[in-house]
Design an enzyme around this catalytic site. Structure first.
Site, short mmCIF file in Angstrom:
data_model
loop_
_atom_site.label_atom_id
_atom_site.label_comp_id
_atom_site.label_asym_id
_atom_site.label_seq_id
_atom_site.Cartn_x
_atom_site.Cartn_y
_atom_site.Cartn_z
N ARG A 43 0.89 -1.18 -0.15
CA ARG A 43 0.06 0.02 0.00
C ARG A 43 0.91 1.23 -0.13
O ARG A 43 0.44 2.20 -0.55
CB ARG A 43 -1.03 0.09 1.25
CG ARG A 43 -2.30 -0.76 0.88
CD ARG A 43 -3.13 -0.61 1.93
NE ARG A 43 -2.62 -0.81 3.20
CZ ARG A 43 -3.32 -0.60 4.31
NH1 ARG A 43 -4.77 -0.48 4.40
NH2 ARG A 43 -2.66 -1.00 5.68
N LYS A 147 4.12 -18.88 6.63
CA LYS A 147 3.37 -19.34 7.74
C LYS A 147 2.86 -18.03 8.48
O LYS A 147 3.69 -16.86 8.11
CB LYS A 147 4.28 -20.08 8.88
CG LYS A 147 5.44 -19.38 9.55
CD LYS A 147 5.97 -19.96 10.52
CE LYS A 147 5.43 -20.07 11.94
NZ LYS A 147 5.51 -18.87 12.81
N HIS A 177 10.51 -22.38 6.84
CA HIS A 177 11.81 -21.89 6.54
C HIS A 177 12.86 -22.91 7.29
O HIS A 177 13.96 -22.85 6.84
CB HIS A 177 11.90 -20.60 6.98
CG HIS A 177 12.26 -20.20 8.36
ND1 HIS A 177 11.20 -20.06 9.26
CD2 HIS A 177 13.40 -20.24 9.30
CE1 HIS A 177 11.61 -19.80 10.39
NE2 HIS A 177 12.82 -19.94 10.43
N LYS A 181 16.84 -24.73 5.95
CA LYS A 181 17.97 -24.81 6.42
C LYS A 181 19.17 -26.05 6.08
O LYS A 181 18.56 -27.18 5.82
CB LYS A 181 17.94 -24.96 8.12
CG LYS A 181 17.43 -23.70 8.66
CD LYS A 181 17.24 -23.84 10.09
CE LYS A 181 16.21 -22.86 10.64
NZ LYS A 181 16.61 -21.41 10.84
N ASP A 234 2.89 -21.15 17.17
CA ASP A 234 4.12 -20.42 16.54
C ASP A 234 5.15 -21.48 16.10
O ASP A 234 5.96 -21.27 15.13
CB ASP A 234 4.74 -19.44 17.64
CG ASP A 234 5.67 -18.53 16.89
OD1 ASP A 234 5.35 -18.03 16.07
OD2 ASP A 234 6.68 -18.33 17.54
N HIS A 239 7.56 -25.82 12.47
CA HIS A 239 8.99 -26.36 12.68
C HIS A 239 9.18 -27.70 13.49
O HIS A 239 9.88 -28.43 13.05
CB HIS A 239 9.78 -24.94 13.36
CG HIS A 239 9.46 -23.67 12.74
ND1 HIS A 239 8.98 -23.55 11.45
CD2 HIS A 239 9.28 -22.52 13.39
CE1 HIS A 239 8.99 -22.25 11.24
NE2 HIS A 239 9.02 -21.58 12.27
N LYS A 329 10.66 -19.78 24.83
CA LYS A 329 11.35 -18.44 24.44
C LYS A 329 12.08 -18.09 25.93
O LYS A 329 11.51 -18.74 26.71
CB LYS A 329 10.27 -17.43 24.26
CG LYS A 329 9.36 -17.68 22.94
CD LYS A 329 9.96 -16.81 21.86
CE LYS A 329 9.26 -16.81 20.74
NZ LYS A 329 10.05 -16.65 19.29
C1 BG6 Z 1 9.17 -18.22 13.46
C2 BG6 Z 1 8.72 -17.95 14.75
O1 BG6 Z 1 8.55 -19.14 12.80
O2 BG6 Z 1 10.50 -18.90 13.78
C3 BG6 Z 1 9.47 -17.12 15.48
O3 BG6 Z 1 7.25 -17.30 14.48
C4 BG6 Z 1 10.64 -17.76 15.90
O4 BG6 Z 1 8.79 -16.72 16.86
C5 BG6 Z 1 11.38 -17.83 14.50
O5 BG6 Z 1 11.39 -16.95 16.74
C6 BG6 Z 1 12.47 -19.02 14.89
O6 BG6 Z 1 13.14 -19.20 13.59
P1 BG6 Z 1 14.73 -19.53 13.65
O7 BG6 Z 1 15.32 -19.68 12.31
O8 BG6 Z 1 15.54 -18.18 14.12
O9 BG6 Z 1 15.05 -20.47 14.56
#
Ligand code: BG6
Length: 484
Positions: A43, A147, A177, A181, A234, A239, A329
């Site tokens: 936008r 995501k 993602h 890796k 999350d 992951h 976290k």
């Molecule tokens: C993201 C989450 O998908 O992955 C985050 O939303 C998290 O909360 C992150 O910190 C971690 O990714 P990486 O590659 O830093 O381990």
């Protein structure tokens, strides 16, 4: 054939931090198909040049020493910007015309990258449908979806339904993602390019598996998002389950997208659902002290910032081998690792010097920030009778390959451009993941929920998590990685 990448949400964080730096690195390494144009769409009112200037700054920041001004200038000639509102069909029409104009009647592979707010995915896809943007008369059309893919099973199903009204499944690339890796892909290589691990990789030799994604950072400024999400949505739905699938899957017949994903899906099909009555013994929940003080977090928030889920796979290979999935976290350190703990010897002849006998015979696959693999085993201490000590064989990527590791997005973007979906989640994979996560979330909101334990920042989660595992005769491999 030329390539065009249209990024929706082009002025956002993901575009600046990840997508453009990754595309720039691919260009620098001459891996991007030539020509590849990048068209930003969002936008904010900006010209092409203003957009390029903005991205030059942010790419410089995120690329450090790998940034080179002359290469950037060359790359920047391929970047364009189209202002517009995703919510308006006419804006999408204007984007469509701009893409056609840039492609100048030549056939082109197009990638539409949804890097925008997830609430806008459905509208964006509908408008793409209205303008026939998925039609492949003048080249392949691919949709990349970031995501989170839904926030539960029903919203993920709805999103899949809407996407499938416009795009065929083989045009859709759902990003996780973690699969980009190098160390995660290396787990596939470790398992399926070597013969020595396979005979041990099963219930006869493995006692249990620990998959830990520990983060030292707290939720920072993401309180508003995080409080609605929590660690299960999350990190686990995507992951951690992806890491588990790669650890547990059978070898595919060939390394082809659908064959790989068929095997991953079978792991999810074998995943035993966790019922409300089992929730107390199968999971641990935690929240770090001070979480509720973040902006956007409810003062009485019950959102989990830490969790352990014990997963059981009902199949021949893994029956009775628990997979402990853990993430949180504000923990001691940043460390993602997969620990394959092999069984103890059937009969002990020697006294060990330290810890429980299960300390030995452990394969540690380090995903990040340490990147490598260690095999832990017992060894004789020389000149000390039959004293034993834990030692290891240690492989480190940075020692063997000093050129460094690319960011996950480089590999994933390149795969999308080449049309290889092996490292992307298929619709059934995403839905099965949610089907496993939803009942846990529901049980955590029921009277049967285990307590939400508070933990101080800088620990390995609540102490109750260690007690819980100790009660099962096991212990966490809580070692912060040593980085060279
Ligand atoms: C993201 C989450 O998908 O992955 C985050 O939303 C998290 O909360 C992150 O910190 C971690 O990714 P990486 O590659 O830093 O381990």
């Amino acid at each position: 054939m030329s390539h065009t990448i249209a990024i929706f949400g082009a002025s956002g964080d993901l575009t600046r931090r990840k997508l453009i730096p990754a595309l720039y690195q691919l260009f620098r390494k001459q891996r991007l198909p030539d020509p590849t144009r990048i068209v930003g769409f969002s936008r904010t009112a900006m010209t092409d040049d203003e957009f390029r200037d903005l991205l030059r700054e942010t790419t410089h920041t995120h690329s450090g020493a790998l940034f080179d001004k002359a290469t950037w200038d060359e790359f920047a000639d391929h970047i364009f910007y189209q202002p517009g509102d995703l919510g308006e069909s006419d804006s999408m029409g204007r984007l469509c015309r701009r893409l056609e104009q840039l492609e100048a009647g030549e056939p082109s592979t197009r990638v539409y990258y949804l890097a925008t707010l997830p609430q806008l995915y459905e509208t964006a896809v509908r408008h793409m449908g209205e303008w026939n943007m998925a039609g492949e008369a003048s080249g392949a059309r691919r949709l990349v979806v970031e995501k989170p893919f839904g926030r539960d099973l029903s919203s993920a199903q709805d999103l899949n339904t809407i996407i499938h009204q416009v795009f065929a499944e083989n045009q859709v690339f759902r990003i996780d993602h973690y699969l980009g890796k190098e160390t995660v892909q290396n787990l596939l290589v470790l398992r399926f390019a070597n013969s020595i691990f396979e005979p041990l990789w099963n219930r006869h030799y493995v006692d249990h598996v620990q998959i830990t994604v520990a983060e030292s950072l707290d939720v920072g400024s993401r309180g508003r998002y995080y409080d609605q999400s929590g660690v299960l949505r999350d990190m686990f739905q995507n992951h951690l389950l992806q890491l588990m699938m790669i650890t547990a899957m059978e070898a595919p017949v060939r390394f082809e997208a659908d064959l790989v994903r068929d095997e991953k899906v079978k792991v999810l099909q074998a995943l035993r659902p966790i019922s409300t009555s089992e929730i107390g013994e199968a999971t641990v929940r935690g929240q770090y002290e001070g979480y509720r003080d973040h902006e956007g977090v409810a003062a009485d928030s019950q959102t989990e910032t830490f969790a352990v889920v014990r997963c059981c796979l009902d199949n021949w290979r893994w029956k009775d081998v628990p997979f402990y999935l853990r993430s949180g976290k504000a923990l001691s350190c940043r460390s993602t690792q997969i620990v394959i703990q092999f069984r103890d010897v059937p009969h002990r002849l020697f006294q060990t010097e330290q810890g429980s006998p299960l300390d030995a015979n452990r394969l540690v696959v380090q995903i990040q920030p340490a990147e490598g693999i260690q095999l832990h085993f017992l060894t004789k201490v020389p000149d000390a009778g039959m004293q034993l000590r834990l030692t290891d064989l240690d492989f480190r990527f940075d020692r063997e390959f000093p050129a460094g590791m690319p960011d996950a997005y480089q590999r994933l973007l390149l795969d999308v451009l080449h049309g290889d979906a092996s490292l992307f989640a298929r619709s059934d994979e995403v839905e099965l993941s949610w089907a496993f996560i939803d009942p846990i979330l529901a049980a955590w909101r029921s009277p049967a929920a285990p307590p939400l334990y508070l933990y101080p920042k800088g620990n390995w989660g609540p102490i109750e998590s260690a007690d819980w595992l100790a009660a099962q005769g096991r212990q966490w491999f809580d070692v912060c990685p040593v980085l060279h």
